[in-house]
Design an enzyme around this catalytic site. Structure first.
Site, PDB file in Angstrom:
ATOM      1  NE  ARG A 270      -1.304   2.507   2.787  1.00  0.00           N
ATOM      2  CZ  ARG A 270      -0.691   3.573   3.269  1.00  0.00           C
ATOM      3  NH1 ARG A 270      -0.450   4.633   2.501  1.00  0.00           N
ATOM      4  NH2 ARG A 270      -0.263   3.594   4.526  1.00  0.00           N
ATOM      5  CG  ASP A 271       3.415   4.275   2.815  1.00  0.00           C
ATOM      6  OD1 ASP A 271       3.885   5.042   1.963  1.00  0.00           O
ATOM      7  OD2 ASP A 271       3.114   4.654   3.965  1.00  0.00           O
TER       8      ASP A 271
ATOM      9  CG  HIS B 206       2.778   6.644  -1.942  1.00  0.00           C
ATOM     10  ND1 HIS B 206       1.800   7.406  -2.558  1.00  0.00           N
ATOM     11  CD2 HIS B 206       2.289   6.341  -0.713  1.00  0.00           C
ATOM     12  CE1 HIS B 206       0.773   7.552  -1.735  1.00  0.00           C
ATOM     13  NE2 HIS B 206       1.046   6.911  -0.611  1.00  0.00           N
TER      14      HIS B 206
END
Length: 343
Positions: free
Chosen positions: A16-17, A20
């Site tokens: 998820r992170d 980026h």
């Protein structure tokens, strides 16, 4: 104080992170492979969504290689013991996104707001609890609020039904004493049964130290990412954190060598660039800037010729927060005009 024997839950952010630095382009096969590795290593919670949470696909935040539904549907059936979480930012994700995630088998919803805006989470936290989900209130950019202010916001989320509250160092700006003060005061203010978590970034190389400080102050959930795959200089590197916990007698249930293999063999090879503390990532932590602004600032540098570091310092001066990505280009343009006038 000895932390030997203390049990904590390690929550993986790689999928998820980690979206980026990958510009949200992780493939379904990469998701499956990494998730299976994390599961086999004993990681109990794995977060899977667009980097900006459910519904994040947009011009403002970036379009992913696949939909949230596709990512969740690919990962959830692969897991033997781990549960999957999803992040949701009210205003980006909706209650319909939440219902979709629940229907696909997501067990934990983390409802994220800026650290002064817990009141916008009431609807989403309430629905998540009604659906029987493990419901987390996630207070972002927590360095921008005092411990006393965070207590007020944490208690609001708790009152809406959150059974866990996170203090989130989105900028990687905090030092261990900052973490101790915030986690400690929030822990004292919450009900004993309400869990408490910490989410760190490595922009000042404090991810592991801050996470240990959080555990010592009363947190029992800690976010980390294999090989640190996350925004800025990355999240707390899980393999390092687990090794430190093992040395200290903190029980994570995660195998040190297995998670190291996941990091080295599965995560590092998919990186577009090394996750490291370069001058721009360091500036995020030093100036207190939202970690996912890093690539936006680097793109603005390439477009306008203004150093990313200068842009990030200006964003910190303006106290921009998550959700204001559109202002990064505006800030760069303003700086270009100012330099033209001064020339």
């Amino acid at each position: 104080m000895s932390l030997a024997g203390k049990k904590i839950t390690v929550h993986d952010m790689s999928l998820r992170d980690g979206m980026h630095p990958k510009r949200h382009q992780i493939t379904l096969d990469q998701m499956r492979d990494i998730a299976r590795g994390l599961d086999a290593a004993g990681v109990p919670l794995i977060e899977v969504t667009h980097g900006d949470g459910l519904g994040g696909a947009s011009v403002n935040y970036g379009f992913p290689a696949h939909t949230d539904e596709a990512y969740l549907s690919a990962v959830i059936p692969e897991l033997k013991q781990a549960r999957v979480s999803a992040l949701l930012l009210p205003g980006i994700g909706t209650v319909e996104h939440l219902r979709m995630a629940h229907a696909l088998g997501v067990g934990t919803i983390r409802v994220a707001t800026h650290c002064t805006e817990a009141d916008v989470s009431e609807q989403h936290i309430g629905l998540a609890r009604t659906l029987g989900l493990d419901t987390v209130g996630f207070l972002m950019m927590a360095h921008m609020s005092s411990p006393a202010q965070l207590v007020v916001q944490a208690k609001l989320m708790e009152s809406y039904g959150a059974n866990c509250i996170y203090i989130t160092d989105s900028a990687g700006h905090m030092l261990p004493d900052d973490v101790t003060a915030r986690i400690g005061q929030v822990r004292d203010a919450l009900k004993p049964e309400t869990e408490l978590g910490f989410h760190g970034h490595h922009n000042l190389a404090m991810g592991v130290a801050n996470s240990v400080a959080a555990v010592a102050a009363g947190a029992n959930r800690i976010d980390a990412a294999a090989a640190g795959l996350g925004a800025g200089a990355g999240n707390t590197p899980m393999e390092v954190f687990v090794a430190v916990c093992d040395r200290m007698g903190i029980e994570t249930g995660v195998d040190v060598f297995a998670i190291s293999d996941v990091a080295e063999d599965l995560v590092v090879p998919i990186m577009d660039a090394p996750i490291r503390l370069d001058r721009d990532a360091l500036t995020l932590g030093y100036a207190g800037v939202y970690s996912s602004f890093l690539l936006f600032a680097k793109r603005a540098e390439a477009k306008y010729g203004i150093p990313a570091r200068d842009i990030l310092v200006e964003l910190g001066r303006q106290r921009l927060v998550g959700g204001q990505e559109d202002m990064i280009e505006d800030a760069a343009l303003t700086m270009v005009r100012a330099r033209e006038v001064a020339a």
